[in-house]
Design an enzyme around this catalytic site. Structure first.
Site, PDB file in Angstrom:
ATOM      1  N   CYS A   1       0.832  -1.198   0.000  1.00 45.53           N
ATOM      2  CA  CYS A   1       0.000   0.000   0.000  1.00 45.53           C
ATOM      3  C   CYS A   1       0.870   1.253   0.000  1.00 45.53           C
ATOM      4  O   CYS A   1       1.516   1.559  -0.995  1.00 45.53           O
ATOM      5  CB  CYS A   1      -0.988  -0.041   1.165  1.00 45.53           C
TER       6      CYS A   1
ATOM      7  N   HIS B   1      -3.511  -5.578   1.100  1.00 47.63           N
ATOM      8  CA  HIS B   1      -2.824  -5.808   2.371  1.00 47.63           C
ATOM      9  C   HIS B   1      -2.757  -7.300   2.722  1.00 47.63           C
ATOM     10  O   HIS B   1      -3.670  -7.817   3.379  1.00 47.63           O
ATOM     11  CB  HIS B   1      -3.551  -5.070   3.494  1.00 47.63           C
TER      12      HIS B   1
ATOM     13  N   GLU C   1      -1.000  -8.699   4.983  1.00 44.11           N
ATOM     14  CA  GLU C   1      -0.914  -8.882   6.440  1.00 44.11           C
ATOM     15  C   GLU C   1      -2.300  -8.902   7.076  1.00 44.11           C
ATOM     16  O   GLU C   1      -2.467  -9.410   8.195  1.00 44.11           O
ATOM     17  CB  GLU C   1      -0.035  -7.784   7.061  1.00 44.11           C
TER      18      GLU C   1
END
Length: 234
Positions: free
Chosen positions: A89, A206, A208
């Site tokens: 990002c 994302h 994660e």
């Protein structure tokens, strides 16, 4: 055997740094270390991750000030030596501003901040970041950005296509790469690209936030697995 160290860079305004630290630390044998923007020491890291957020408040342009921070001089040298660097990002935006990846990211097509689940197609599964995926595998990974509209001149886009540097594209649930499946207007539904050498990856979604079942998806975990498998063998 000592743990393999992975550096997570922290800029003023980063807000996904601890999410990333948590995801990295969930893998056996991998130790995350937080690297402050004013540091010059990568602390022996075998890979570097630039997390999401709003580095330096995204003033001027997203990632444009972070690119000049002391730690980025070290990260750029690290990448140019062939070591792995992942930008997520805002981290992707910083990589573009630093010249480690080609192109630019502008305001989303509808000029709105987007925070939603997206479907990605894994386009290139031969990179050090994607070797645990299957070709054309569909992934459910969230986005959260206001400037994720990827753009590059036609000659750059053709070069990315020719050298298989487009790693992820936005797609629909059936795997069709359509304009309707494109959340932000990115050219050719590009969600993530890798450099020509294959050691620097930037993506807007994302991973994660898709690394635990309780988060609703495990599809981001294979990206970290791929990277950590690579650095553990280096």
């Amino acid at each position: 055997m000592a743990d393999v160290t992975v550096g997570v860079v922290v800029f003023p305004g980063s807000n996904c740094d601890h999410d990333t630290e948590y995801a990295v630390g969930s893998f056996d044998g991998i130790k995350p270390v937080m690297l402050w923007h004013n540091d010059h020491d990568l602390q022996g890291a075998k890979a570097i991750i630039l997390p999401g957020g709003f580095s330096y408040g995204d003033y001027l342009r997203a990632g444009s000030i972070a690119r000049f921070s002391p730690i980025m001089q070290e990260v750029i040298d690290f990448a140019r030596k062939g070591f792995p660097v992942l930008g997520i990002c805002n981290g992707f935006q910083v990589l573009l501003e630093s010249g480690l990846l080609e192109g630019a990211l502008s305001r989303n097509r509808d000029k709105k901040f987007l925070c939603c689940q997206t479907t990605l197609k894994a386009v290139n599964c031969s990179t050090i970041f994607t070797q645990r995926y299957q070709p054309d595998q569909l992934l459910s990974i969230p986005i959260a950005h206001g400037e994720g509209n990827y753009f590059a001149p036609p000659e750059v886009i053709e070069s990315l296509e020719e050298h298989e540097q487009i790693v992820f594209r936005y797609a629909d649930a059936e795997g069709r790469v359509t304009d309707e499946a494109n959340p932000n207007g990115s050219l050719r539904n590009i969600a993530g690209i890798v450099n020509r050498q294959g050691n620097v990856l930037g993506l807007m979604p994302h991973p994660e936030r898709a690394s635990e079942k309780m988060l609703g998806s495990l599809d981001g975990r294979a990206l970290f697995e791929s990277l950590f498998q690579h650095i553990a063998g280096v």
